[in-house]
Design an enzyme around this catalytic site. Structure first.
Site, PDB file in Angstrom:
ATOM      1  N   MET A 267      51.591  48.847  32.455  1.00 56.47           N
ATOM      2  CA  MET A 267      52.678  47.922  32.123  1.00 56.47           C
ATOM      3  C   MET A 267      52.629  46.675  33.002  1.00 56.47           C
ATOM      4  SD  MET A 267      55.225  47.304  30.226  1.00 56.47           S
ATOM      5  CE  MET A 267      56.101  45.743  30.407  1.00 56.47           C
ATOM      6  N   GLU A 302      46.454  44.017  31.782  1.00 51.60           N
ATOM      7  CA  GLU A 302      47.781  43.835  32.393  1.00 51.60           C
ATOM      8  C   GLU A 302      47.833  42.546  33.199  1.00 51.60           C
ATOM      9  OE1 GLU A 302      49.826  45.716  31.043  1.00 51.60           O
ATOM     10  OE2 GLU A 302      48.390  47.234  30.347  1.00 51.60           O
ATOM     11  N   HIS A 305      48.311  39.548  30.987  1.00 50.63           N
ATOM     12  CA  HIS A 305      49.683  39.421  30.481  1.00 50.63           C
ATOM     13  C   HIS A 305      50.513  38.464  31.348  1.00 50.63           C
ATOM     14  CE1 HIS A 305      50.425  41.975  27.053  1.00 50.63           C
ATOM     15  NE2 HIS A 305      50.113  43.120  27.639  1.00 50.63           N
TER      16      HIS A 305
HETATM   17  N1  TRP Z   1      53.065  46.360  27.446  1.00 49.23           N
HETATM   18  C1  TRP Z   1      52.283  47.528  27.743  1.00 49.23           C
HETATM   19  C2  TRP Z   1      50.853  47.095  27.526  1.00 49.23           C
HETATM   20  O1  TRP Z   1      50.270  46.455  28.308  1.00 49.23           O
HETATM   21  C3  TRP Z   1      52.655  48.680  26.856  1.00 49.23           C
HETATM   22  C4  TRP Z   1      53.540  49.735  27.426  1.00 49.23           C
HETATM   23  C5  TRP Z   1      53.489  50.252  28.649  1.00 49.23           C
HETATM   24  C6  TRP Z   1      54.554  50.459  26.760  1.00 49.23           C
HETATM   25  N2  TRP Z   1      54.416  51.251  28.781  1.00 49.23           N
HETATM   26  C7  TRP Z   1      55.077  51.387  27.659  1.00 49.23           C
HETATM   27  C8  TRP Z   1      55.066  50.421  25.501  1.00 49.23           C
HETATM   28  C9  TRP Z   1      56.088  52.277  27.308  1.00 49.23           C
HETATM   29  C10 TRP Z   1      56.072  51.286  25.146  1.00 49.23           C
HETATM   30  C11 TRP Z   1      56.600  52.192  26.052  1.00 49.23           C
HETATM   31  O2  TRP Z   1      50.256  47.239  26.525  1.00 49.23           O
HETATM   32 ZN    ZN Z   2      49.605  44.898  26.639  1.00 55.84          ZN
END
Ligand code: TRP
Ligand code: ZN
Length: 879
Positions: A267, A302, A305
């Site tokens: 994340m 990540e 992002h």
């Molecule tokens: N945004 C995260 C990625 O890089 C995705 C993600 C991480 C996520 N943890 C999560 C989505 C929990 C839903 C629930 O792709």
């Molecule tokens: Zn992502």
């Protein structure tokens, strides 16, 4: 469920209140956590008179509400299970104080603030923040956060949040605190906090403009050394984003934390990425070459992002692929530049075809930007991610690397600090490149994989060549009528000497150099001045996410396999011939029907293996023939997985036997480059080819090869070779399989990430006893079934890694997976829903298996299911 459960894109409305500043204070204790929030609320321009303020909140115990420092009487607000309403919020800006109590230790959903191996950590995307405090938990409300964390100094010496550390000190009673401030406004889904007793490694990076960035990776004590590769990948990612996209990092600190309980891969929280530890931890003794590649890719993803997700975020969750598709494209490009472009492209297309194409042709099909959803957590799909990346890649194909950079830069400049939409993204390209992308936009809106049909004819008298293209997209749920798409076809007309032929003109479609822009239902393109009959090489580099049918002869395919200047299409030609053979063999009940054709394929593979101009990793891809799931998709209906299995095996056996000598020799010769173990690219590539030779050689059924498997395993000085030996033994059902699996469990099973590999192997064995073995593991009280990595390895090892045993004719495989969904649902709904997606292609089976799957699915109906699970259930059953 009714349509009232759905959220629609068309119903989007801007927030009536904004929260430019947020102060949070966490008092972390074993029993419970107290969260004090001060929200600086302001009316937005669109605020209507006497609007109430509705804040999202879930699983919170409200302790108090105050405004401007004074407690608020109970008659001024109300609370229910999904939020808090202020009936008469002040007209002007005001400070809202909310105190809540939460229970991180009891949080098994792993959303919001939870504990993983004693560590406090958060996961807020998409809607986890509302499990921490009442808030406008939507991505278009951006706020500057100041976060104070207080905890026991022994239990949690490390206290981390987004941004920069501004203050920290000891407190009475053995407690301490830290204050973090993130100067960049961000939506609540990017909030993060970590506290606990963690080890870490440090490094630093100087950006192009001279900013010194301190880098940290945190993990369980004792695992610090295993973070070194991730750190290296991070620094390479930071340098690459500067060089390729002109994007520098923007804080003085960048931290990563590895945790062992995590629902997803990782994340991108601003300045504090949190990772599933399988995408951080690696060392030469325990990680495979694929593990290293995955870590590099996810670290990059990540990190990237930070610009595509954090600095420019999404207006609403329908726009999810705005950040995910773009960021996957960026991480794919990074890995291509760091490794081999052709091989990376092949790997990505394999993944797309194995996962996204089935999703797109089944009941869970949806557009990259859907227009409605019941549960957004179910839309973190391969369509949003991988097809989203293909759509972005097509922009690069259409406008070239420089054009793409112009459009991308315009998008960032116009939307920095904002919450954007797909229209903003495509619009930036239109403005920067003075072009019209209204038709292209359909790729985001229309679900389903376009099917392109091709035929051709050459007239020697007139030296003209006609290429006829047509396109069709089948109906998908709630989209019965499909539009033709704007399809970029990279192509070459390969002449008898293997070089692309020149042409003097092309009429009938937009043809620009080596690109056809095919945007009609049908087109006939007439090429003039073609001196000899060409073999068309279409969709070079897989220039569009489509499937293609053509009337090309085997002879022409074999010609492309040997001579095309595009390595992707050389690989593709071999795959197409193999797939034809497997499909025909499966239709005939599980045999090899055309040995002459198989011999032609074997000869081409042999030439590929001998071709000194090709790199070893590419050769390994060429020798890796399509998997059973590709065959199942191609068959499209009345599939008998046992026949698919047998036909697949029969072709591999024939080719392996035909090439026994070459494969054995190559296996031996490659040892010189592959051994002793090193993580250098040249060794990695040699290892991949050597292992692929071993797999095909063993599939050929020779005793020498079978005997080699045990030696390969026992003499391995690295995990890649060891795992390959296990995979080969397992998939071929060799007699030594049990012994090898036991050895692996005894020697490596104590490492959770290696235990995962063992689980997946055990579950993937194509043998009648497998299901009982899997059930026994699952039922063992010592099995950590609440850990998403463990559960997924076991259950997906069966459901996606073992087609014959998942889809047993007696339905027992289906029933087991359904029972796991039911057990998991009350604990972690996101995971249970994901497991159920294993049923997305069940309509491809023959009638008996379809009936068994339907019964198993219907047994869930009427139970008290989570929204996540009932959403997938109703969609899977809907067609
Ligand atoms: N945004 C995260 C990625 O890089 C995705 C993600 C991480 C996520 N943890 C999560 C989505 C929990 C839903 C629930 O792709
Ligand atoms: Zn992502």
């Amino acid at each position: 469920m009714t349509d009232a459960d759905l959220t629609y894109l068309k119903d989007y409305s801007a927030p009536e209140f904004i929260i430019p500043r947020t102060e949070l204070s966490f008092e972390l204790r074993d029993e419970a956590t107290i969260v004090r929030a001060r929200l600086f609320v302001e009316p937005a321009a669109v605020r209507k008179a006497d609007s109430k303020l509705r804040l999202d909140g879930r699983s919170l115990r409200l302790i108090s509400v105050g405004i401007g420092g004074l407690p608020l009487g109970a008659e001024f607000y109300s609370v229910d299970s999904s939020g808090l309403t202020l009936h008469e919020p002040p007209e002007d800006a005001f400070e809202l104080d909310i105190v809540t109590e939460i229970d991180p230790a009891g949080n098994t959903e792993l959303m919001g603030l939870y504990r993983s191996s004693g560590i406090w950590c958060t996961q807020c995307e998409p809607e986890g923040f509302r499990r921490i405090t009442y808030f406008l938990d939507r991505p278009d409300v951006l706020s500057v956060y100041t976060v104070r964390i207080e905890a026991d100094a022994k239990a949690a010496p490390v206290l981390l949040a987004n941004g920069n550390l501004t203050e920290s000190d000891e407190l009475a009673g053995g407690r301490h605190f830290a204050v973090w401030h993130d100067p960049f406004p961000k939506p609540s889904y990017l909030f993060a906090l970590v506290a606990g007793d963690l080890g870490h490694i440090e490094d630093n990076f100087t950006t192009a403009s001279g900013r010194e960035v301190a880098l940290g990776i945190y993990c369980e004590h004792g695992k610090e050394e295993k973070c070194l590769y991730a750190m290296d990948a991070l620094k390479r990612s930071m340098a690459w984003d500067e060089k390729r996209f002109g994007r520098e990092y923007d804080l003085n600190l960048f931290n990563i934390v590895a945790v062992s309980d995590f629902n997803f891969g990782a994340m991108e929280n601003k300045g504090l990425n949190i990772f599933n530890d399988r995408y951080v931890l690696a060392d030469p003794a325990t990680a495979t070459d694929a593990d290293y590649a995955n870590i590099e890719g996810v670290i990059a993803h990540e990190y990237f992002h930070n610009w595509t997700g954090d600095r420019v975020t999404c207006r609403d969750w329908f726009q999810l692929c705005l950040k995910e598709g773009l960021t996957v494209y960026r991480d794919q490009e990074f890995s291509s530049d760091e490794r081999s472009r052709a091989v990376k492209r092949i790997e990505d297309v394999r993944k797309l075809r194995a996962a996204q194409f089935p999703e797109d042709s089944g009941p869970l099909a949806h557009a990259a930007r859907p227009d409605s959803f019941r549960e957004i957590e179910n839309f973190y799909t391969t369509t949003v991610y991988e097809k989203g990346a293909e759509i972005v890649r097509m922009l690069s194909t259409l406008y070239g690397t420089d054009g793409f950079l112009k459009g991308f830069t315009r998008y960032i400049e116009d939307n920095d600090g904002k919450a954007a939409t797909i229209e903003d993204w495509v619009g930036a390209f239109e403005r920067a490149l003075d072009t019209d992308l209204s038709h292209f936009l359909e790729w985001y809106k229309q679900a389903g994989t376009p099917e392109i049909t091709v035929s051709d004819a050459y007239e020697p008298e007139t030296q003209t060549y006609r290429l006829t293209l047509s396109q069709k997209t089948r109906p998908t749920p709630s989209q019965p009528d499909k539009q033709p798409m704007m399809v970029p076809v990279k192509f070459g007309l390969v002449g008898p000497n293997g070089h692309d032929l020149e042409f003097t003109s092309a009429e009938g479609a937009r043809v620009e150099g080596d690109l056809i822009v095919f945007d009609q239902p049908e087109a006939e393109i007439v090429f003039s001045g073609i001196s000899a009959r060409p073999v068309p090489s279409l969709f070079r580099g897989f220039s569009a996410p489509v499937s293609m049918n053509s009337n090309m002869s085997d002879e022409d395919r074999l010609f492309l396999a040997r001579h095309d200047s595009d390595p992707f299409n050389r690989w593709q030609a071999l795959q197409d011939i193999a797939l034809d053979l497997m499909v025909a063999g499966a239709r005939a009940g599980g045999v090899l029907t055309d040995t002459a054709k198989a011999d032609g394929l074997a000869a081409a593979l042999s030439d590929t293996l001998a071709d000194a101009s090709l790199d070893n990793a590419f050769k390994a891809q060429a020798l890796a023939l399509p998997g059973q799931s590709t065959v199942t998709q191609a068959l499209a209906h009345d599939v008998d997985p046992d026949a698919v299995y047998a036909a697949h095996k029969a072709l591999l056996a024939h080719i392996g036997a035909a090439l026994t000598e070459e494969l054995e020799t190559a296996y031996g010769v490659l040892a010189d480059t592959a051994l002793p173990y090193s993580t250098e690219a040249v060794a990695t590539r040699a290892r991949s080819l050597r292992n692929q030779c071993l797999a095909l050689w063993a599939a050929g059924g020779s005793d020498a090869a079978a005997a080699r498997i045990g030696t390969h395993y026992h003499q391995a000085d690295n995990m890649t070779d060891r795992m390959v030996a296990l995979e080969i033994a397992t998939s071929l059902g060799l007699p030594e399989t049990d012994g090898l699996l036991d050895d692996f469990k005894a020697n490596f099973g104590g490492n959770p990430l290696l235990y995962d590999k063992w689980l997946a192997l055990v579950a993937s064995r194509p043998a009648a006893e497998t299901l009982d073995r899997v059930k026994a593991i699952y039922a063992d009280p010592a099995f950590p079934r609440h850990n998403p990595n463990r559960l997924r390895s076991l259950v997906f090892g069966l459901a996606t890694g073992n087609p014959t045993q998942f889809a047993r004719p007696d339905g027992a495989g289906f029933r087991f997976v359904i029972s796991v969904c039911a057990d998991t649902d009350p604990v972690n709904a996101q995971v249970s829903a994901r497991i159920l997606t294993a049923f997305r292609s069940f309509r491809l089976y023959e009638a008996g298996r379809q009936a068994r799957a339907t019964e198993a699915l219907e047994s869930l109906k009427g139970k008290d299911l989570s929204r996540n699970l009932s959403d997938i259930l109703s969609r899977v059953l809907s067609q």
